[in-house]
Scaffold this motif. Structure first.
Motif, PDB file in Angstrom:
ATOM      1  N   GLY A 181       1.418  -1.628  -0.094  1.00  0.00           N
ATOM      2  CA  GLY A 181      -0.063   0.236   0.045  1.00  0.00           C
ATOM      3  C   GLY A 181       0.728   1.426  -0.282  1.00  0.00           C
ATOM      4  N   ALA A 182       2.060   1.299   0.032  1.00  0.00           N
ATOM      5  CA  ALA A 182       2.798   1.903   0.154  1.00  0.00           C
ATOM      6  C   ALA A 182       3.358   2.486  -1.127  1.00  0.00           C
ATOM      7  CB  ALA A 182       4.740   1.920   1.145  1.00  0.00           C
ATOM      8  N   ASN A 183       3.167   1.940  -2.124  1.00  0.00           N
ATOM      9  CA  ASN A 183       4.056   1.849  -3.993  1.00  0.00           C
ATOM     10  C   ASN A 183       3.023   2.675  -3.794  1.00  0.00           C
ATOM     11  OD1 ASN A 183       3.083   1.269  -6.227  1.00  0.00           O
ATOM     12  ND2 ASN A 183       5.562  -0.153  -5.774  1.00  0.00           N
ATOM     13  N   LEU A 184       3.914   3.741  -4.586  1.00  0.00           N
ATOM     14  CA  LEU A 184       3.264   5.230  -4.951  1.00  0.00           C
ATOM     15  C   LEU A 184       1.925   5.295  -6.545  1.00  0.00           C
ATOM     16  CD1 LEU A 184       5.840   7.870  -4.229  1.00  0.00           C
ATOM     17  CD2 LEU A 184       4.181   7.132  -2.814  1.00  0.00           C
ATOM     18  N   ALA A 185       2.708   3.742  -7.079  1.00  0.00           N
ATOM     19  CA  ALA A 185       2.291   3.926  -8.401  1.00  0.00           C
ATOM     20  C   ALA A 185       1.043   3.510  -7.981  1.00  0.00           C
ATOM     21  CB  ALA A 185       3.112   3.077  -9.414  1.00  0.00           C
ATOM     22  N   LEU A 186       1.007   2.533  -6.991  1.00  0.00           N
ATOM     23  CA  LEU A 186      -0.454   2.153  -6.526  1.00  0.00           C
ATOM     24  C   LEU A 186      -1.612   3.459  -6.166  1.00  0.00           C
ATOM     25  CD1 LEU A 186      -2.226  -0.543  -6.327  1.00  0.00           C
ATOM     26  CD2 LEU A 186      -1.570  -0.672  -3.707  1.00  0.00           C
ATOM     27  N   ARG A 187      -1.462   3.903  -5.632  1.00  0.00           N
ATOM     28  CA  ARG A 187      -1.804   4.970  -4.753  1.00  0.00           C
ATOM     29  C   ARG A 187      -1.874   5.117  -6.019  1.00  0.00           C
ATOM     30  NH1 ARG A 187       0.080   6.399   0.896  1.00  0.00           N
ATOM     31  NH2 ARG A 187       0.241   4.704   2.164  1.00  0.00           N
ATOM     32  N   ALA A 188      -1.798   5.801  -6.621  1.00  0.00           N
ATOM     33  CA  ALA A 188      -2.005   7.031  -7.865  1.00  0.00           C
ATOM     34  C   ALA A 188      -2.835   6.438  -8.734  1.00  0.00           C
ATOM     35  CB  ALA A 188      -0.701   7.438  -8.745  1.00  0.00           C
ATOM     36  N   GLY A 189      -2.492   5.575  -9.002  1.00  0.00           N
ATOM     37  CA  GLY A 189      -4.050   4.321  -9.588  1.00  0.00           C
ATOM     38  C   GLY A 189      -5.156   3.637  -9.171  1.00  0.00           C
ATOM     39  N   LEU A 190      -5.296   4.048  -7.927  1.00  0.00           N
ATOM     40  CA  LEU A 190      -6.241   4.003  -7.187  1.00  0.00           C
ATOM     41  C   LEU A 190      -7.354   5.293  -7.073  1.00  0.00           C
ATOM     42  CD1 LEU A 190      -5.033   1.333  -4.096  1.00  0.00           C
ATOM     43  CD2 LEU A 190      -7.007   0.584  -5.801  1.00  0.00           C
ATOM     44  N   ASN A 191      -6.387   5.768  -6.986  1.00  0.00           N
ATOM     45  CA  ASN A 191      -6.773   7.432  -6.275  1.00  0.00           C
ATOM     46  C   ASN A 191      -7.565   7.923  -7.515  1.00  0.00           C
ATOM     47  OD1 ASN A 191      -6.306   7.309  -3.317  1.00  0.00           O
ATOM     48  ND2 ASN A 191      -4.261   8.434  -4.635  1.00  0.00           N
ATOM     49  N   ALA A 192      -7.437   7.515  -8.554  1.00  0.00           N
ATOM     50  CA  ALA A 192      -7.446   7.906 -10.172  1.00  0.00           C
ATOM     51  C   ALA A 192      -8.993   6.989 -10.162  1.00  0.00           C
ATOM     52  CB  ALA A 192      -6.868   7.768 -11.283  1.00  0.00           C
ATOM     53  N   ALA A 193      -8.390   6.423  -9.974  1.00  0.00           N
ATOM     54  CA  ALA A 193     -10.266   4.969 -10.674  1.00  0.00           C
ATOM     55  C   ALA A 193     -11.266   5.971  -9.419  1.00  0.00           C
ATOM     56  CB  ALA A 193      -9.583   4.081 -10.734  1.00  0.00           C
ATOM     57  N   ALA A 194     -10.919   6.226  -8.478  1.00  0.00           N
ATOM     58  CA  ALA A 194     -12.318   6.039  -6.974  1.00  0.00           C
ATOM     59  C   ALA A 194     -12.222   7.339  -7.640  1.00  0.00           C
ATOM     60  CB  ALA A 194     -11.249   5.881  -6.206  1.00  0.00           C
ATOM     61  N   ALA A 195     -11.656   8.374  -8.313  1.00  0.00           N
ATOM     62  CA  ALA A 195     -12.183   9.661  -8.047  1.00  0.00           C
ATOM     63  C   ALA A 195     -13.176   9.390  -8.734  1.00  0.00           C
ATOM     64  CB  ALA A 195     -11.258  10.365  -8.386  1.00  0.00           C
ATOM     65  N   LYS A 196     -13.581   8.943 -10.568  1.00  0.00           N
ATOM     66  CA  LYS A 196     -14.000   8.383 -10.750  1.00  0.00           C
ATOM     67  C   LYS A 196     -15.580   6.836 -11.027  1.00  0.00           C
ATOM     68  CE  LYS A 196     -10.580   8.128 -15.085  1.00  0.00           C
ATOM     69  NZ  LYS A 196      -9.763   6.652 -16.058  1.00  0.00           N
ATOM     70  N   ARG A 197     -15.550   7.195  -9.774  1.00  0.00           N
ATOM     71  CA  ARG A 197     -16.364   6.254  -9.383  1.00  0.00           C
ATOM     72  C   ARG A 197     -16.641   6.993  -7.666  1.00  0.00           C
ATOM     73  NH1 ARG A 197     -17.665   1.289 -10.325  1.00  0.00           N
ATOM     74  NH2 ARG A 197     -19.101   1.297  -8.680  1.00  0.00           N
ATOM     75  N   ARG A 198     -16.660   8.193  -7.934  1.00  0.00           N
ATOM     76  CA  ARG A 198     -16.980   9.548  -6.971  1.00  0.00           C
ATOM     77  C   ARG A 198     -16.815   8.737  -5.165  1.00  0.00           C
ATOM     78  NH1 ARG A 198     -22.435  12.752  -8.947  1.00  0.00           N
ATOM     79  NH2 ARG A 198     -20.704  13.920 -11.051  1.00  0.00           N
ATOM     80  N   ALA A 199     -16.025   7.606  -5.200  1.00  0.00           N
ATOM     81  CA  ALA A 199     -15.151   7.280  -4.074  1.00  0.00           C
ATOM     82  C   ALA A 199     -14.174   7.286  -3.256  1.00  0.00           C
ATOM     83  CB  ALA A 199     -15.229   5.315  -4.665  1.00  0.00           C
ATOM     84  N   LYS A 200     -13.854   7.076  -2.263  1.00  0.00           N
ATOM     85  CA  LYS A 200     -12.775   7.805  -1.567  1.00  0.00           C
ATOM     86  C   LYS A 200     -12.184   6.560  -1.254  1.00  0.00           C
ATOM     87  CE  LYS A 200     -11.291  10.954   1.969  1.00  0.00           C
ATOM     88  NZ  LYS A 200     -11.535  11.883   2.832  1.00  0.00           N
ATOM     89  N   VAL A 201     -10.578   7.145  -1.164  1.00  0.00           N
ATOM     90  CA  VAL A 201      -9.824   5.674  -0.376  1.00  0.00           C
ATOM     91  C   VAL A 201      -9.095   6.099   0.498  1.00  0.00           C
ATOM     92  CG1 VAL A 201      -7.599   3.790  -1.253  1.00  0.00           C
ATOM     93  CG2 VAL A 201      -8.834   5.359  -2.875  1.00  0.00           C
ATOM     94  N   PHE A 202      -8.651   5.545   1.103  1.00  0.00           N
ATOM     95  CA  PHE A 202      -7.579   5.865   2.860  1.00  0.00           C
ATOM     96  C   PHE A 202      -6.630   4.325   2.460  1.00  0.00           C
ATOM     97  CE2 PHE A 202     -12.315   7.324   3.061  1.00  0.00           C
ATOM     98  CZ  PHE A 202     -12.536   7.982   3.793  1.00  0.00           C
ATOM     99  N   TYR A 203      -5.562   5.560   3.515  1.00  0.00           N
ATOM    100  CA  TYR A 203      -4.238   4.839   3.644  1.00  0.00           C
ATOM    101  C   TYR A 203      -3.813   4.506   5.176  1.00  0.00           C
ATOM    102  CZ  TYR A 203      -4.091   5.378  -1.348  1.00  0.00           C
ATOM    103  OH  TYR A 203      -4.801   5.079  -3.232  1.00  0.00           O
ATOM    104  N   PRO A 204      -3.420   4.240   5.634  1.00  0.00           N
ATOM    105  CA  PRO A 204      -1.661   4.440   6.791  1.00  0.00           C
ATOM    106  C   PRO A 204      -1.806   5.434   6.606  1.00  0.00           C
ATOM    107  CG  PRO A 204      -2.448   1.601   5.877  1.00  0.00           C
ATOM    108  CD  PRO A 204      -3.278   2.230   5.204  1.00  0.00           C
ATOM    109  N   GLU A 205      -1.091   5.952   7.167  1.00  0.00           N
ATOM    110  CA  GLU A 205       0.584   6.637   7.523  1.00  0.00           C
ATOM    111  C   GLU A 205       1.471   6.314   7.072  1.00  0.00           C
ATOM    112  OE1 GLU A 205       0.127   9.858   7.441  1.00  0.00           O
ATOM    113  OE2 GLU A 205      -2.154   9.804   8.959  1.00  0.00           O
ATOM    114  N   MET A 206       2.314   6.450   5.644  1.00  0.00           N
ATOM    115  CA  MET A 206       3.290   5.453   5.339  1.00  0.00           C
ATOM    116  C   MET A 206       4.176   4.748   6.667  1.00  0.00           C
ATOM    117  SD  MET A 206       3.988   5.529   2.254  1.00  0.00           S
ATOM    118  CE  MET A 206       3.726   6.328   0.520  1.00  0.00           C
ATOM    119  N   GLU A 207       4.087   5.589   7.333  1.00  0.00           N
ATOM    120  CA  GLU A 207       5.305   4.856   8.381  1.00  0.00           C
ATOM    121  C   GLU A 207       4.698   3.822   9.180  1.00  0.00           C
ATOM    122  OE1 GLU A 207       6.161   7.014  11.894  1.00  0.00           O
ATOM    123  OE2 GLU A 207       4.369   7.967  12.221  1.00  0.00           O
ATOM    124  N   LEU A 208       3.036   3.204   9.027  1.00  0.00           N
ATOM    125  CA  LEU A 208       2.688   3.064   9.959  1.00  0.00           C
ATOM    126  C   LEU A 208       1.906   1.130   8.267  1.00  0.00           C
ATOM    127  CD1 LEU A 208      -0.104   4.330  11.887  1.00  0.00           C
ATOM    128  CD2 LEU A 208       2.275   3.116  12.522  1.00  0.00           C
TER     129      LEU A 208
END
Length: 345
Positions: free
Chosen positions: A270-297
């Motif tokens: 979940g710390a992978n930046l490419a995965l975060r970017a892909g999920l954020n973009a796809a979720a925005a199209k669905r009007r959904a929101k993605v939640f992550y732990p803090e990077m250190e967690l």
């Protein structure tokens, strides 16, 4: 209520204190990456011995940082499984011994439940229910989470976990341990698309994953005549793009299936930046929101274990002071987890 959390399931030693009124008071984490680097992977015996060395120091440092003494602790949560048996024994035995000495409960916690609930520690946490993508070196699962202990499996990997595929692929193309972060770093220098890798099970119409074939495709490409050092970045970029495409597509399908608008991502990948970017973009199209732990967690840590134990106690789980007896569970399915046992001593 102040809950001390102890995590020793694999190659990180984590200690934390969570206060049910004040939140996370502090945590300390030691990674064994340098210890295992020479072997190209985690050596269980070395991991266990290092936990024994590090845990007393981290306990002392955590208490000093929070201004607490051991008698201020009201309960202890510790990782009981899944994980390496010897490593689990270290944290479990220390936690139960402390429980006996202090006369407080010691709660065994499922390692994945800790990851699953860790995004709730963030400044803007999700609310129940939500879809969770657990994506780490040992697990890749999609879950519907209705509450603490109320988890429904939607799909999971049928072979390699995503993080395992990242690590093995990195090794195939000659990258150092730990492979996943090294591959992600190299991918930044490459261009996806030059190599054509499959997106396994992308159109399977279920929520399961498969990454072993993707890893094999990398081996085929890297072994082909004419493959040279300068090709590695492009191959790494294409592998990462393929893995991210599948993870994103399956996660969005799970949101559609459940009708939910919240996706929680937990685990080291979940710390992978490419995965975060892909999920954020796809979720925005669905009007959904993605939640992550803090990077250190995102990696294994004591904070998520302290929090998971506290969540169960706040949900009404009854726990008696420790009597010193315990058993670790190196193999422990998240499907065996149940909601807090309210009113049961």
């Amino acid at each position: 209520m102040r809950v001390l959390g102890i995590e020793t399931s694999c190659d990180e030693t984590g200690v934390a204190v969570y206060d049910t009124a004040l939140g996370l008071l502090g945590h300390r984490l030691h990674s064994q990456i340098d210890l295992h680097a020479a072997y190209g992977g985690v050596v269980p015996e070395l991991a266990s011995r290092d936990h024994i060395r590090r845990l007393p120091l981290l306990l002392r440092e955590t208490l000093e940082a929070t201004g607490l003494v051991m008698s201020d602790i009201d309960a202890i949560a510790y990782t009981s499984g899944p994980g390496l048996a010897g490593a689990l024994l270290v944290g479990s035995s220390v936690a139960e011994a402390l429980g006996v000495a202090l006369g407080v409960p010691a709660l065994p916690v499922h390692h994945l439940e800790g990851h699953l609930l860790s995004p709730l520690l963030s400044a803007t946490p999700p609310g129940f229910p939500f879809v969770a993508l657990l994506v780490s070196g040992g697990h890749t699962q999609l879950m519907r989470v209705a509450g603490v202990g109320d988890y429904t499996l939607l799909g999971e990997t049928v072979d390699d976990a995503a993080g395992e595929a990242f690590d093995k692929t990195a090794k195939l193309i000659g990258l150092p341990y730990p492979g996943g972060p090294a591959l992600a770093g190299l991918a930044l220098e490459g261009t996806p698309g030059r190599f054509k890798l499959p997106r396994p099970m992308l159109h399977s119409k279920d929520f399961d994953f498969s990454f072993s074939g993707l890893k094999t495709a990398v081996l085929t490409a890297a072994s082909a005549p004419g493959f040279v050092e300068s090709d590695r970045a492009d191959l790494a970029a294409e592998f990462q793009a393929a893995a991210v495409d599948v993870l994103v597509a399956k996660s969005m399908a799970a949101l559609k299936h459940t009708g939910l608008k919240q996706l929680v991502v937990a685990g080291g990948v979940g710390a992978n930046l490419a995965l975060r970017a892909g999920l954020n973009a796809a979720a925005a199209k669905r009007r959904a929101k993605v939640f992550y732990p803090e990077m250190e967690l995102c990696t294994d840590n004591g904070a998520m274990i302290a929090f998971a134990g506290a969540m169960r106690l706040m949900a009404g789980e009854q726990a008696m002071p420790s009597d010193g007896r315990f058993a670790v569970r190196p193999r422990w399915s998240l499907q065996e987890i149940t909601p807090p046992k309210v009113g049961v001593a």
